[in-house]
Design a protein around this motif. Structure first.
Motif, short mmCIF file in Angstrom:
data_model
loop_
_atom_site.label_atom_id
_atom_site.label_comp_id
_atom_site.label_asym_id
_atom_site.label_seq_id
_atom_site.Cartn_x
_atom_site.Cartn_y
_atom_site.Cartn_z
N GLN A 27 0.99 -1.20 0.02
CA GLN A 27 0.01 -0.09 -0.03
C GLN A 27 0.90 1.15 -0.09
N ASP A 28 2.00 1.21 0.84
CA ASP A 28 2.74 2.38 0.74
C ASP A 28 3.43 2.55 -0.33
N SER A 29 3.96 1.37 -1.08
CA SER A 29 4.55 1.62 -2.28
C SER A 29 3.89 2.01 -3.47
N ALA A 30 2.37 1.72 -3.54
CA ALA A 30 1.60 2.31 -4.42
C ALA A 30 1.29 3.91 -4.33
N GLN A 31 1.49 4.33 -3.26
CA GLN A 31 1.34 5.52 -2.96
C GLN A 31 2.60 6.51 -3.30
N LYS A 32 3.69 5.74 -3.29
CA LYS A 32 4.90 6.44 -3.54
C LYS A 32 5.44 6.49 -5.03
N VAL A 33 4.98 5.46 -5.88
CA VAL A 33 5.59 5.54 -7.21
C VAL A 33 4.78 6.81 -8.09
N PHE A 34 5.69 7.26 -8.81
CA PHE A 34 5.08 8.42 -9.78
C PHE A 34 4.50 7.98 -10.92
N SER A 35 4.73 6.82 -11.34
CA SER A 35 3.84 6.33 -12.54
C SER A 35 2.56 5.98 -12.35
N PRO A 36 1.26 6.34 -13.03
CA PRO A 36 0.05 5.72 -12.50
C PRO A 36 -0.16 4.10 -12.98
N SER A 37 0.56 3.89 -14.10
CA SER A 37 0.40 2.30 -14.36
C SER A 37 1.29 1.60 -13.48
N ASN A 38 2.34 2.07 -12.98
CA ASN A 38 2.92 1.38 -11.74
C ASN A 38 2.06 1.26 -10.66
N ARG A 39 1.45 2.30 -10.15
CA ARG A 39 0.55 2.17 -8.96
C ARG A 39 -0.48 1.32 -9.20
N GLU A 40 -1.12 1.22 -10.38
CA GLU A 40 -2.10 0.14 -10.74
C GLU A 40 -1.68 -1.14 -10.53
N ALA A 41 -0.47 -1.37 -11.03
CA ALA A 41 -0.09 -2.97 -10.97
C ALA A 41 0.38 -3.19 -9.61
N ILE A 42 0.60 -2.40 -8.80
CA ILE A 42 0.98 -2.76 -7.35
C ILE A 42 -0.25 -2.93 -6.79
N LEU A 43 -1.21 -2.01 -6.98
CA LEU A 43 -2.77 -2.12 -6.38
C LEU A 43 -3.16 -3.63 -6.67
N GLN A 44 -3.06 -4.22 -7.93
CA GLN A 44 -3.47 -5.21 -8.35
C GLN A 44 -2.80 -6.68 -7.65
N LEU A 45 -1.62 -6.40 -6.91
CA LEU A 45 -0.67 -7.44 -6.20
C LEU A 45 -1.54 -8.25 -5.33
N THR A 46 -2.32 -7.89 -4.32
CA THR A 46 -3.06 -8.64 -3.51
C THR A 46 -3.97 -9.51 -4.39
N GLN A 47 -4.77 -8.97 -5.41
CA GLN A 47 -5.52 -10.02 -6.02
C GLN A 47 -4.81 -11.07 -6.80
N ARG A 48 -3.69 -10.75 -7.30
CA ARG A 48 -3.05 -11.76 -8.18
C ARG A 48 -2.43 -12.89 -7.30
N VAL A 49 -1.96 -12.37 -5.77
CA VAL A 49 -1.51 -13.34 -5.05
C VAL A 49 -2.56 -14.22 -4.49
N ILE A 50 -3.79 -13.74 -4.04
CA ILE A 50 -5.02 -14.58 -3.73
C ILE A 50 -5.42 -15.55 -4.89
N ARG A 51 -5.52 -15.04 -6.08
CA ARG A 51 -5.83 -16.03 -7.38
C ARG A 51 -4.82 -16.99 -7.25
N LYS A 52 -3.61 -16.77 -7.14
CA LYS A 52 -2.56 -17.91 -7.21
C LYS A 52 -2.65 -18.87 -6.10
N MET A 53 -3.16 -18.42 -4.98
CA MET A 53 -3.14 -19.35 -3.73
C MET A 53 -4.47 -20.10 -3.88
N SER A 54 -5.48 -19.89 -4.57
CA SER A 54 -6.61 -20.51 -4.77
C SER A 54 -6.80 -21.66 -5.72
#
Length: 151
Positions: free
Chosen positions: A124-151
């Motif tokens: 969450q902190d890294s998503a706030q710190k990056v300057f690039s909107p696409s980088n922010r979006e990718a980081i924000l998707q991280l939890t969904q990707r990790v949860i999807r991978k675990m199921s």
């Protein structure tokens, strides 16, 4: 391309199993934080571009860890102060997103030509710190990707 960058690049979000994300501070713009990024060279594959950029910018070998293409691409306008790096008339770049999961924080060997420093931050902190909107979006998707991978 006459030494100019191709308008095709990769974004590699490097993260730990605890969802800490590696951020790099740009040498050419201090205070600008980002994940690993870079343009494709020649005819190399996107995967090879991502592996090369991870090695050049962090010293890590992506092949030693869980490395995946997220099948996500972003097309965005190239910042005006970076357009001189591309062939004349090029204003858009297509970025392909990858993820590199590490078991925990690793020691990073920065390329001093490209980056001043690095830090590991909670996603969450890294998503706030990056300057690039696409980088922010990718980081924000991280939890969904990790949860999807675990199921």
């Amino acid at each position: 391309m006459n030494g100019k960058k191709q308008p095709v690049s990769v974004l590699v979000v490097i993260y730990t199993a605890d969802l800490e994300v590696l951020l790099l501070e740009r040498a050419d713009h201090p205070g600008y934080w980002q994940s690993v990024t870079g343009s494709r060279e020649g005819v190399e594959s996107l995967r090879d571009t991502a592996i090369r950029e991870v090695r050049e910018e962090t010293g890590l070998d992506a092949n030693q860890y869980e490395f995946t293409h997220w099948q996500l691409q972003n097309t965005y306008e190239i910042y005006s102060h970076w357009r001189h790096r591309y062939p004349e008339g090029i204003t858009q770049n297509t970025e392909h997103v990858f993820g590199l999961q590490l078991p925990g924080r690793q020691q990073i060997q920065l390329s001093p030509r490209e980056h001043l420093s690095y830090q590991w931050l909670h996603w969450q902190d890294s998503a706030q710190k990056v300057f690039s909107p696409s980088n922010r979006e990718a980081i924000l998707q991280l939890t969904q990707r990790v949860i999807r991978k675990m199921s």
